[in-house]
Motif scaffolding. Structure first.
Motif, PDB file in Angstrom:
ATOM      1  N   PRO B  70       5.533  -4.314  -2.402  1.00 47.32           N
ATOM      2  CA  PRO B  70       4.223  -4.785  -2.875  1.00 47.32           C
ATOM      3  C   PRO B  70       3.323  -3.581  -3.163  1.00 47.32           C
ATOM      4  CG  PRO B  70       4.527  -5.268  -0.518  1.00 47.32           C
ATOM      5  CD  PRO B  70       5.813  -4.705  -1.022  1.00 47.32           C
ATOM      6  N   SER B  72       1.026  -1.713  -2.011  1.00 44.58           N
ATOM      7  CA  SER B  72       0.619  -1.677  -0.621  1.00 44.58           C
ATOM      8  C   SER B  72       0.991  -0.298  -0.077  1.00 44.58           C
ATOM      9  CB  SER B  72       1.395  -2.798   0.101  1.00 44.58           C
ATOM     10  OG  SER B  72       1.026  -2.949   1.433  1.00 44.58           O
ATOM     11  N   GLU B  73       0.344   0.727  -0.648  1.00 43.20           N
ATOM     12  CA  GLU B  73       0.827   2.094  -0.419  1.00 43.20           C
ATOM     13  C   GLU B  73       0.822   2.490   1.055  1.00 43.20           C
ATOM     14  OE1 GLU B  73      -1.475   1.444  -2.833  1.00 43.20           O
ATOM     15  OE2 GLU B  73      -0.458   1.967  -4.711  1.00 43.20           O
ATOM     16  N   MET B  74      -0.242   2.110   1.760  1.00 47.06           N
ATOM     17  CA  MET B  74      -0.305   2.489   3.168  1.00 47.06           C
ATOM     18  C   MET B  74       0.805   1.798   3.961  1.00 47.06           C
ATOM     19  SD  MET B  74      -3.646   2.618   5.583  1.00 47.06           S
ATOM     20  CE  MET B  74      -4.205   0.996   5.086  1.00 47.06           C
ATOM     21  N   GLY B  75       1.065   0.551   3.627  1.00 49.95           N
ATOM     22  CA  GLY B  75       2.097  -0.200   4.323  1.00 49.95           C
ATOM     23  C   GLY B  75       3.486   0.356   4.084  1.00 49.95           C
ATOM     24  N   PHE B  76       3.841   0.576   2.818  1.00 50.12           N
ATOM     25  CA  PHE B  76       5.237   1.006   2.592  1.00 50.12           C
ATOM     26  C   PHE B  76       5.437   2.489   2.883  1.00 50.12           C
ATOM     27  CE2 PHE B  76       4.017   1.534  -2.001  1.00 50.12           C
ATOM     28  CZ  PHE B  76       4.504   2.817  -2.227  1.00 50.12           C
ATOM     29  N   GLY B  78       3.877   3.998   5.363  1.00 46.28           N
ATOM     30  CA  GLY B  78       3.992   3.975   6.825  1.00 46.28           C
ATOM     31  C   GLY B  78       5.361   3.486   7.252  1.00 46.28           C
ATOM     32  N   ALA B  79       5.869   2.468   6.577  1.00 49.97           N
ATOM     33  CA  ALA B  79       7.206   1.969   6.896  1.00 49.97           C
ATOM     34  C   ALA B  79       8.261   3.039   6.596  1.00 49.97           C
ATOM     35  CB  ALA B  79       7.501   0.696   6.100  1.00 49.97           C
ATOM     36  N   VAL B 102      -5.595   5.576  -0.618  1.00 50.82           N
ATOM     37  CA  VAL B 102      -5.364   4.349   0.158  1.00 50.82           C
ATOM     38  C   VAL B 102      -4.083   4.444   0.987  1.00 50.82           C
ATOM     39  CG1 VAL B 102      -6.670   2.772  -1.294  1.00 50.82           C
ATOM     40  CG2 VAL B 102      -4.270   3.243  -1.843  1.00 50.82           C
ATOM     41  N   ASP B 105      -3.048   7.933   5.819  1.00 51.56           N
ATOM     42  CA  ASP B 105      -2.755   8.065   7.250  1.00 51.56           C
ATOM     43  C   ASP B 105      -1.275   8.282   7.579  1.00 51.56           C
ATOM     44  OD1 ASP B 105      -3.868   8.015  10.050  1.00 51.56           O
ATOM     45  OD2 ASP B 105      -2.288   6.518  10.171  1.00 51.56           O
ATOM     46  N   PRO B 106      -0.375   7.507   6.962  1.00 49.57           N
ATOM     47  CA  PRO B 106       1.035   7.721   7.307  1.00 49.57           C
ATOM     48  C   PRO B 106       1.514   9.153   7.047  1.00 49.57           C
ATOM     49  CG  PRO B 106       0.786   5.659   6.127  1.00 49.57           C
ATOM     50  CD  PRO B 106      -0.548   6.349   6.064  1.00 49.57           C
ATOM     51  N   ASN B 109      -1.463  11.777   9.411  1.00 48.35           N
ATOM     52  CA  ASN B 109      -1.503  11.666  10.872  1.00 48.35           C
ATOM     53  C   ASN B 109      -0.187  11.274  11.514  1.00 48.35           C
ATOM     54  OD1 ASN B 109      -4.196  12.390  11.518  1.00 48.35           O
ATOM     55  ND2 ASN B 109      -4.886  10.452  10.641  1.00 48.35           N
TER      56      ASN B 109
END
Lengths: 321, 340
Positions: B70, B72-76, B78-79, B102, B105-106, B109
């Motif tokens: 998706p 959903s850059e932070m989500g994927f 981070g995954a 967006v 963080d992944p 940090n």
């Protein structure tokens, strides 16, 4: 449900987390520990109830309040204590401290200083399990505060879209730092957020090991069976401040007293397990003594362990070529 | 045998080789297939990424290992970090480096710091392929050259090839590196063609290349500005000035020795970068030359960069924004004048 042997093991873990955290508080107050700590006292039943279903290679990601998750996942107490003392013998060689304590070999992907950041890491661990077909699962522990972060929503959506073996364990302790949950979101049951992702959800009494154990068993069983992720909300409460030294003041004495007197997870467990005939007072007393001795030994070892050398600041940034 | 491939084609070939040689390599990102999951409708990879760099992967390696995410850059991302820490070797595509806003963080940090925070007890073999730079009228939010930012984060490596052959070898090395690598693909070079060796080869990270030899001045470029520098060198040659051109290729680790060695030979350095001038790679190279090459300098170090502005849209403005060969020539002549 659980055997007598397992019940004693559960008590041993609940008691270890409780004592570990209380002794840390005393060490901070005595000025013996650097940095600052977020303690897990009051929430013990959540970590223990969930991790009781996990295998060593299953992954967990954690929060700034991560000691309980480490202990429940089987991370070595001596290494943890030395880490908190900032010593070379620490589990992270004194480079992580409380907020980054980790043991990836035991599937513990780290406490985390960023609220919500553990969720996508667990999604990634679940992706590894899925692609490599290990049969493993991944658990993200996080608080009510994290549910207002983008990482929470992106992680739930991704895990649901890809039907990954992930379990999202929401420890709702009623406060995001000093801000009450009802001030931060209009929801009461934060598990409702799962509806938006057509995700299975459950609500557990986070102060009752047996309730957490049962619902976590359902969630983790679904994940192992390929039925996708679950959002498990555990209603809980932290007995201490957000961090050691928290001036408090944002919650009433009466509220705190009510939780501590009537819903202490250790007392709830002992009462129920006793009634079920799983534990006896002498066995519990024996565990109390063993746990205290073990933690005291860890403190003594940590206090005597060497600090890292100043040149260690330069190592472990990149893998050796 | 080398044959001619585009930059995109070279990246595509490297990805095929990496996935074939290691079952732990997965590719994920927005539209890396495009239409993935619709095989029943005769659709497999409608896009293969916005530049076609991932075309054919889903057919060759299947939807488990080649995943449309998706938006959903932070989500994927981070995954991808979590997957890297637990045994996969993900290649995540951040469509444009501007989207770091967006998704930071992944990388900042988590990926960059995990190994250090955990006392060296984890590997995070993640590669983030991302598109950088201006030149295609993609305006302020799809044209930035933010590699200086990722190169400033301890724990990350940052790579930027300037030719198809380097793109293939550097990408294979990045994917096989056990550290998180930000691999920058320059928008204006994607259709550039060049000879690319066949087969599996790696170019080590942290090695700059001297792509043109010359004794009068050193031009240091990266990505697009290697070509700007070469164009300037040709113009200078017509005036009888021989420029050496150094292609950094990797921003961290940075090959300081090659830059200093070239400076020692030429006595002059002009750094050419399409990023903005403050706190960036050009400043870093200038600082290196002053700090460790001061005795070799016959003239002040010059920076030829974009101005301290967002990237504009209009072709006229964008042309004014980007460093040009003429701008480099001017800087070199100024240096020589200083010396006269």
């Amino acid at each position: 449900m659980i055997s007598r042997e397992e019940a004693l093991d559960v008590y041993q873990q609940l008691r270890t987390i409780r004592s570990f955290e209380e002794k840390l508080e005393a060490l901070v107050m005595a000025g013996r520990l650097p940095g600052f700590l977020h303690l897990y006292v009051g929430q013990e039943a959540v970590a223990v109830g969930v991790c009781a279903h996990l295998r060593e290679r299953d992954a967990v990601s954690s929060t700034h309040r991560g000691h309980g998750h480490c202990i429940a996942k089987g991370v070595d107490l001596t290494g943890m204590m030395a880490e908190l003392f900032g010593r070379r013998t620490g589990i992270c060689k004194g480079k992580g401290g409380s907020m980054h304590i980790a043991d990836v070999d035991r599937g513990m992907l780290g406490a985390n200083g960023i609220v919500g950041a553990g969720l996508p890491l667990a999604v990634g661990a679940a992706l590894t399990a899925s692609v490599k077909k290990t049969g493993g699962v991944a658990v993200a522990f996080f608080g009510d505060g994290a549910t207002n972060q983008g990482q929470f929503h992106e992680s739930l959506n991704l895990a649901a879209a890809w039907k990954l073996p992930a379990i999202f364990v929401l420890e709702n302790n009623g406060y995001g730092e000093a801000t009450p949950t009802e001030f931060a979101t209009p929801l009461t049951d934060l598990a409702e957020r799962a509806v938006a992702y057509r995700m299975h959800s459950l609500v557990a009494d986070g102060m009752d090991f047996f309730d957490v154990f049962e619902k976590a068993g359902e969630a983790i069983g679904r994940a192992r069976d390929g039925k996708g992720p679950t959002l498990l909300e555990c209603k809980t409460y932290r007995f201490l401040g957000h961090f050691v030294g928290d001036p408090l003041g944002y919650r009433t004495e009466a509220e705190l007293a009510d939780w501590k007197t009537n819903r202490d997870p250790l007392e709830v467990f002992v009462a129920k397990a006793t009634e079920m005939g799983l534990v006896s007072a002498p066995a519990l007393a024996r565990i109390d003594a063993e746990v205290d001795a073990k933690i005291d030994a860890a403190i003594a070892a940590a206090a005597e362990a060497p600090f890292p050398s100043p040149e260690d600041v330069l190592t472990d940034v990149y893998p050796a070529e | 045998m080398p044959r001619e491939l585009s930059f995109t084609g070279a990246i595509n070939e490297a990805l095929h080789i990496a996935m074939r040689s290691d079952a732990d390599v997965i590719v994920l990102g927005e539209d890396v297939a495009g239409g993935g999951g619709r095989k029943d409708q005769g659709i497999e990879d409608a896009w293969g990424g916005p530049f076609g760099a991932t075309r054919g992967l889903i057919g060759a390696f299947g939807p488990e290992r080649v995943r449309d995410t998706p938006i959903s850059e932070m989500g994927f991302l981070g995954a991808a970090v979590g997957a890297a820490a637990t045994g996969l070797r993900p290649v995540a595509e951040l469509m444009f480096i501007d989207f770091l806003g967006v998704a930071l963080d992944p990388l900042l940090n988590q990926a960059a710091k995990m190994r250090y925070m955990f006392g060296g007890k984890v590997r995070v073999p993640l590669t983030v392929r991302t598109n950088v730079g201006a030149g295609n009228c993609t305006a302020s939010q799809h044209s930035q050259a933010l590699y200086g930012f990722t190169a400033a984060i301890p724990g990350l490596k940052t790579v930027i090839p300037s030719t198809p052959a380097d793109a293939k070898g550097l990408l294979l090395a990045s994917i096989r590196d056990d550290a998180p690598v930000v691999f920058c693909e320059t928008k204006s070079l994607m259709n550039l063609k060049g000879d690319v060796p066949e087969g599996d080869y790696e170019i080590p990270l942290g090695l700059a290349a001297v792509v043109r030899e010359g004794g009068d001045v050193t031009l240091v470029g990266l990505g697009r500005t290697v070509h700007t520098s070469l164009e300037a060198a040709a113009k200078l040659a017509a005036e009888g000035i021989e420029a050496e051109v150094v292609d950094l290729r990797s921003l961290y680790p940075l090959d300081e020795a090659t830059v200093l060695e070239s400076l020692r030979r030429t006595g002059r350095v002009v750094v050419v970068d399409e990023a903005t001038p403050h706190c960036g790679i050009a400043s870093e190279i200038a600082s290196l030359c002053v700090d460790r090459g001061f005795d070799f300098l016959d003239a002040p170090v010059k920076k030829v960069t974009a101005p301290h502005t967002p990237v504009p849209f209009s072709p006229v403005l964008e042309e004014a924004y980007l460093p040009t060969a003429d701008g480099v020539v001017e800087a070199v002549l100024e240096q020589l004048g200083w010396n006269r």
